[in-house]
Design a protein around this motif. Structure first.
Motif, short mmCIF file in Angstrom:
data_model
loop_
_atom_site.label_atom_id
_atom_site.label_comp_id
_atom_site.label_asym_id
_atom_site.label_seq_id
_atom_site.Cartn_x
_atom_site.Cartn_y
_atom_site.Cartn_z
N UNK A 182 0.84 -1.20 0.00
CA UNK A 182 0.00 0.00 0.00
C UNK A 182 0.88 1.25 0.00
N UNK A 183 1.88 1.28 0.87
CA UNK A 183 2.78 2.43 0.94
C UNK A 183 3.43 2.69 -0.41
N UNK A 184 3.88 1.62 -1.07
CA UNK A 184 4.58 1.76 -2.34
C UNK A 184 3.67 2.20 -3.48
N UNK A 185 2.37 2.01 -3.31
CA UNK A 185 1.42 2.29 -4.39
C UNK A 185 0.90 3.71 -4.40
N UNK A 186 1.17 4.47 -3.32
CA UNK A 186 0.59 5.82 -3.21
C UNK A 186 1.68 6.82 -2.83
N UNK A 187 1.38 8.07 -3.04
CA UNK A 187 2.32 9.14 -2.71
C UNK A 187 1.75 10.00 -1.58
N UNK A 188 1.27 9.33 -0.54
CA UNK A 188 0.69 10.00 0.62
C UNK A 188 1.23 9.34 1.89
N UNK A 189 1.23 10.06 3.01
CA UNK A 189 1.61 9.42 4.28
C UNK A 189 0.63 8.29 4.61
N UNK A 190 1.16 7.20 5.15
CA UNK A 190 0.33 6.05 5.52
C UNK A 190 0.52 5.73 6.99
#
Length: 260
Positions: free
Chosen positions: A75-83
């Protein structure tokens, strides 16, 4: 993508901003991408219950930690937002679990107290925050007290509220930036929590048909509202309704969009 420390700072700032942080919890890459692409979304939160269900496990740390972390890392790798990750109760070692989560790019997390003795719960909070410092980031711990969700049905709500406040204050004193109190939906209890813990210090969950709207929670001084497993249930409800319609001789809903 900004580096880990920058993402952590962004997430922390979102908790202290005048505007409430609204998080629609995600459970896999496609749900994360759909939520991240929605106007107004500024950060993502994972839902442990939903990730466990995706792999056929019950909630409550039944899913192996390595499998849980693998999905969160994707999930972290798929988005450019803080998780921020739902770490449940820390899998027996909250500090190490936080370290592993940071290792896959997570910059915040929920940690359940499960109504352990307060000293033990505070020690767990301190261990998670120490893992963040060791990694060079301001890890945004959403320190959760289960005072309401674990209270007996016949418990005096005033006593439960007092215990939630006692624990919340201890977690804030230990350095947690925000306290998560699931199970609270009534305006007077929310007002009491904000008054006792401070504005932009309380985090809640939005329950379908029961919770106050996010705009009202913002006006009350709540820092954050998330959806937990309910977003996955929304998706599954839509799936079941669509399936029943087709099986019953109909068609799939008009307006269905290609989101993947």
């Amino acid at each position: 993508m900004p580096d880990l420390a920058a993402r952590a700072r962004i997430l922390l700032d979102l908790h202290t901003a005048p505007e409430i942080l609204v998080l629609a919890n995600v459970w896999d890459v496609v749900s994360a991408r759909v939520v991240a692409a929605t106007d107004g979304v500024r950060a993502l939160a994972t839902a442990s219950h939903s990730i466990a269900a995706t792999f056929g496990y019950e909630d409550g740390e039944k899913i192996p930690l390595d499998l849980h972390l693998d999905m969160v890392g994707r999930i972290v790798a798929a988005v450019d937002l803080p998780v921020t990750m739902d770490m449940e109760a820390g899998y027996g070692n909250p500090g190490e679990t936080a370290r592993l989560a940071i290792g896959v790019g997570v910059v915040g997390g929920n940690l359940e107290d499960r109504m352990k003795p307060l000293d033990d719960a505070v020690a767990a909070v301190e261990a998670v925050l120490a893992a963040g410092r060791d990694a060079g980031i301001d890890f945004v711990l959403n320190a959760r007290t289960d005072a309401f969700v674990r209270a007996p049905e016949d418990a005096d709500r005033a006593d439960v509220l007092a215990e939630a406040i006692r624990r919340g204050r201890a977690f804030l004193d230990a350095g947690a930036p925000v306290v998560f109190v699931p199970g609270v939906v009534a305006r007077p209890e929310i007002e009491a929590l904000v008054e006792a813990l401070g504005p932009r210090k309380v985090s809640l969950i939005s329950a379908p048909g029961r919770s106050l709207p996010a705009a009202e929670l913002q006006d009350l001084g709540v820092a954050r509202v998330s959806t937990g497993p309910f977003t996955q249930r929304v998706a599954l409800t839509a799936l079941q309704h669509a399936t029943a319609e087709v099986i019953g001789g109909g068609v799939l809903p008009a307006g269905t969009r290609a989101l993947n």
